[in-house]
Design a protein around this motif. Structure first.
Motif: not given
Length: 652
Positions: A373-387
Motif C-alpha cells: 500500500m502507498d505509505e502516504t495513503r496509509m498515513i491518511s487513514y492513521v491521521l484520521a483515526m488518531e485525530a
C-alpha cells in the motif's frame, strides 16, 4: 479538627481575630494578630506577678483577707471566665467531660482551698497555651491559605468586540480570555498567542517559569509573566485544575488518620475516668490513712486533674498531620487525607506504570512502513483515526507533520489497552497493538516481534497495512528515583505497562528495577497488584497517569497519580496527586509521611511520659500545682513546637 476549632474560639479572646468560613464550610481562622488579642492574658499575668510579690513582701500588710481574694479573683476572671463558659456550653451539648471542665474544676478547687495564685496560674498558662496553639494551627494552614489566594477572581472575556471583566464561573467553554502581565489565568485553556511565560508554582510546586507555545495547555492559577496573552477556555471554572487542587487540599483534613481517630476516641474515654479517679483520690484515703486531712487530699486531686488534661494529645496530633499535609502541598504533592500520610510510611513495594510515569510520554516517530500500500495513503487513514484520540502516541503522530490527504473518521471507539477502531472512507480501520489485531483475527508478521520500540499496527479492511515505530525517553529524574527508593528501604520496585514487553524489559535494564511486565491490559495490571497485596506484610503504592491505570490506583494500598499529564479519571481515583509529574516526588511523599508520623509519635510519647511521671509524684504528694502546669500546658507547648518543625523541614 472542626469541632476543636469551634471550642478554641470559645476560650481564645475574639478581639481582633477575624476568622472566616469559606463556601465549603471550612474554617480559616486567622491567627491572633494584635495587642487586644493578648490583652486579657497580659492583664492576668501582671496581676498574678504583683499579687505573688505582695504575698512575699513584708511591706504589704494590707494584702490579706478579702483584699487578697478580690485581687486574685480579678486576675482570674479574664482568663478563667471564657473557659468556664466553654465548659458550660459543652455540658449543655451533652459533652460533660472536656478539658474545659477539668481546668474549671481544678482552678475553682484551688480557690476553694485558698491556693489563689496557683488557681490563676493554671488558668493563665492554659489560656496562653491555647493562644500559641491557635497561632500554630494558622501557621500550619498558611500554605493552604496561600493556595486559596491564587484562585482567580476575575476574567477578561471577549464579548462582542470588547473584553469584559466577569467572574471566572461565568465564562463558557470556548470563549476567548485575555490575561495581562501579572494576572492569573482564570480557567484551564489552550494558548492562542504565539508563546507565553508562566509562573506555575501554584499548580506544580515549581518556582521555575514555564515557557509554552501556541496550542499548548494553560492551567488556571498560573501567573502571566511577560506580555498580554489570549487563551481559549476548554474547561469550566469548577472543573479547572486549581479548583480541583483546592477542593482536594481543603477536604484532606476531613480524612483523619487512624492515630488521630484513636486519640480522639481515647480522650473521650480517658477524661471521665480521670474525673472519677480524682474524686476517689479525694475521699478514699479517708478509709485507709490515719492522719487523713481533706484539704491535702483535695489539693492532690486538683493536681491530678490538671496533669490529666489531654490537651497536649488532642492538640498536637491533628496539628502534626495538618503540618504534614501543608508541607506536602507546598512541595507539589497533594494528599487527599491524613490517613494516606500514615499509609505512605508503611509502603514497601512500589509499582509504576511506564509511559508518562517513568518516561516522558513524549513520543517521536522513528520509522513508517507500509505493506502492499502507498505509505502516504496509509498515513491518511492513521491521521484520521488518531485525530479522535488524546493518547500520547496519537499526539506524537499528529504533531509529526506528516504529508497526507485529509480524511474523516467515523464511529471511532477507543479500546482500553489496545487501540482504536473506526471507519475511514468506508473501510474498517484498526490502529493499535498486537492484542487489537489478534482480537480481530489479523495476522501480524514475525518481524514485528523483534522491534524494541513502541509499534503502532495499522489494519485496513481486515488486512494489515503496515506499522509505525515510536520511541519514548526516560524522565530526567527516573534513575534518581529508583536509587532513592532503594535508600528508603523499599524492598521491591516493579514496572507494569500496557506497552509491548520488549520495550518494558529494555526500561528495566536501563533503570535497574526488580522486574517488569509489558503488554498488560487494565485487568492484567489489576490482577498483578492484587497478587502482590495477597502477600502478607506487603504494602503497595502504585503510580500511574492514564485512564487504564484507574482500577489499579483504586485497588492499591495508596495510589499516586501524575497531576500534569495524568487523566482526570486517574487524578480523581488516586489517593495522592503529584502535580509536577516527577516520579522522584514519590520519594519526597514517603519522607514527608515518615517525618509526620515520627513527630506525631514523639508528641504522644512526650505527653504520656511526662504526665505519667508527674501523676505519680502528684498522687504521692511530691508535686505541686506548678509541676502540674508544666505537665499540661508546658508539654502541650513543646508538642506544638515539635509539630511546627514540619513546616521548616527539607526533603531533598
Amino acid at each position: 479538627m472542626k469541632k476543636r476549632q469551634r471550642n478554641l474560639r470559645d476560650i481564645v479572646p475574639k478581639h481582633g481575630s477575624g476568622g472566616h468560613t469559606d463556601n465549603n464550610g471550612h474554617d480559616h481562622g486567622d491567627a491572633p494578630s494584635n495587642f487586644k488579642t493578648y490583652l486579657p492574658a497580659g492583664f492576668s499575668f501582671v496581676l498574678l506577678i504583683v499579687g505573688i510579690a505582695m504575698d512575699y513582701a513584708d511591706s504589704a500588710p494590707f494584702f490579706e483577707n478579702w483584699v487578697r481574694v478580690a485581687w486574685y479573683t480579678v486576675a482570674y476572671i479574664p482568663v478563667g471566665w471564657p473557659v468556664i463558659k466553654a465548659g458550660w456550653k459543652s455540658i449543655t451539648r451533652g459533652q460533660f467531660f472536656t478539658e474545659f471542665l477539668l481546668m474549671s474544676l481544678a482552678t475553682l478547687g484551688a480557690f476553694a482551698i485558698g491556693e489563689y495564685p496557683e488557681g490563676v496560674a493554671v488558668m493563665l498558662f492554659y489560656t496562653v497555651g491555647e493562644l500559641f496553639q491557635h497561632a500554630a494551627v494558622t501557621r500550619a494552614r498558611g500554605n493552604i491559605k496561600s493556595l486559596l489566594d491564587v484562585r482567580p477572581n476575575t476574567a477578561l472575556v471577549q464579548r462582542g468586540n470588547d473584553f469584559v471583566s466577569v467572574h471566572p464561573e461565568d465564562v463558557a467553554v470556548g470563549e476567548k480570555v485575555q490575561v495581562r502581565v501579572g494576572e492569573k489565568v482564570p480557567l484551564d485553556g489552550i494558548l492562542l498567542s504565539e508563546k507565553a511565560s508562566l509562573n506555575t508554582a501554584a499548580i506544580t510546586g515549581e518556582s521555575k517559569p514555564d515557557t509554552i507555545a501556541q496550542g499548548d495547555a494553560v492551567f488556571a492559577g498560573s501567573i502571566n509573566l511577560e506580555k498580554v496573552i489570549e487563551v481559549e477556555a476548554f474547561k469550566s471554572f469548577k472543573d479547572s485544575s486549581i479548583a480541583k487542587i483546592l477542593d482536594m487540599v481543603q477536604n484532606a483534613t476531613a480524612r483523619k488518620s487512624k492515630t488521630e481517630l484513636f486519640i480522639r476516641k481515647f480522650a473521650r474515654i480517658y477524661t471521665p475516668i480521670v474525673v472519677f479517679l480524682a474524686v476517689g483520690l479525694t475521699f478514699l484515703p479517708y478509709f485507709f490513712v490515719d492522719d487523713y486531712v481533706f484539704r491535702d487530699w483535695l489539693y492532690r486531686a486538683l493536681i491530678f486533674l490538671v496533669i490529666s488534661c489531654p490537651c497536649a494529645l488532642v492538640i498536637s496530633i491533628p496539628l502534626g498531620y495538618f503540618g504534614g499535609l501543608g508541607a506536602a502541598s507546598r512541595n507539589g504533592i497533594l494528599f487527599k487525607g491524613a490517613a494516606f500520610l500514615d499509609t505512605m510510611t508503611k509502603v514497601n513495594t512500589v509499582v509504576m506504570d511506564k509511559t508518562g510515569t517513568v518516561t516522558k510520554g513524549v513520543f517521536k516517530i522513528k520509522e513508517i512502513r507500509a505493506f502492499n500500500m502507498d505509505e502516504t495513503r496509509m498515513i491518511s487513514y492513521v491521521l484520521a483515526m488518531e485525530a479522535q484520540s488524546t493518547h500520547p502516541i496519537a499526539q506524537a503522530i499528529m504533531e509529526y507533520n506528516l504529508q497526507a490527504d485529509a480524511l474523516d473518521a467515523f464511529e471511532v471507539t477507543e479500546l482500553a489497552g489496545k487501540g482504536l477502531k473506526g471507519k475511514v472512507a468506508g473501510e474498517t480501520v484498526l490502529v493499535g497493538n498486537k492484542a487489537l489485531m489478534s482480537s480481530h483475527q489479523i495476522t501480524v508478521p514475525q518481524e514485528t516481534d523483534d522491534i524494541v520500540e513502541s509499534i503502532v499496527l495499522v489494519a485496513i479492511g481486515g488486512t494489515l497495512a503496515g506499522y509505525i515505530t515510536i520511541a519514548d525517553e526516560l524522565k530526567e529524574d527516573a534513575h534518581k528515583t529508583i536509587a532513592q527508593l532503594r535508600q528508603l528501604g523499599i524492598s521491591e520496585i516493579i514496572i507494569l505497562s500496557g506497552d509491548k514487553d520488549t520495550i518494558t524489559q529494555e526500561v528495566v535494564k536501563r533503570l535497574g528495577v526488580d522486574w517488569a511486565k509489558g503488554g498488560l491490559l487494565p485487568g492484567d495490571k489489576l490482577q498483578e497488584v492484587e497478587t502482590l497485596k495477597a502477600v502478607s506484610g506487603t504494602k503497595v503504592a502504585f503510580i500511574g497517569d492514564g485512564i487504564n491505570d484507574a482500577p489499579v490506583l483504586a485497588a492499591s494500598h495508596v495510589g499516586l497519580a501524575m497531576g500534569g499529564l495524568g487523566s482526570d479519571v486517574a487524578i480523581e481515583t488516586a489517593d495522592v496527586v503529584i502535580q509536577t509529574d516527577q516520579p522522584s516526588r514519590i520519594v519526597r511523599a514517603i519522607k514527608i509521611g515518615r517525618s509526620t508520623r515520627r513527630i506525631v509519635w514523639q508528641n504522644i510519647t512526650l505527653a504520656f511520659g511526662v504526665k505519667l511521671l508527674v501523676l505519680v509524684l502528684g498522687a504521692g504528694g511530691l508535686a505541686t500545682m506548678w509541676e502540674a502546669v508544666f505537665a499540661d500546658v508546658g508539654v502541650a507547648l513543646l508538642a506544638i513546637l515539635n509539630a511546627v518543625r514540619l513546616q521548616r523541614m527539607h526533603w531533598d
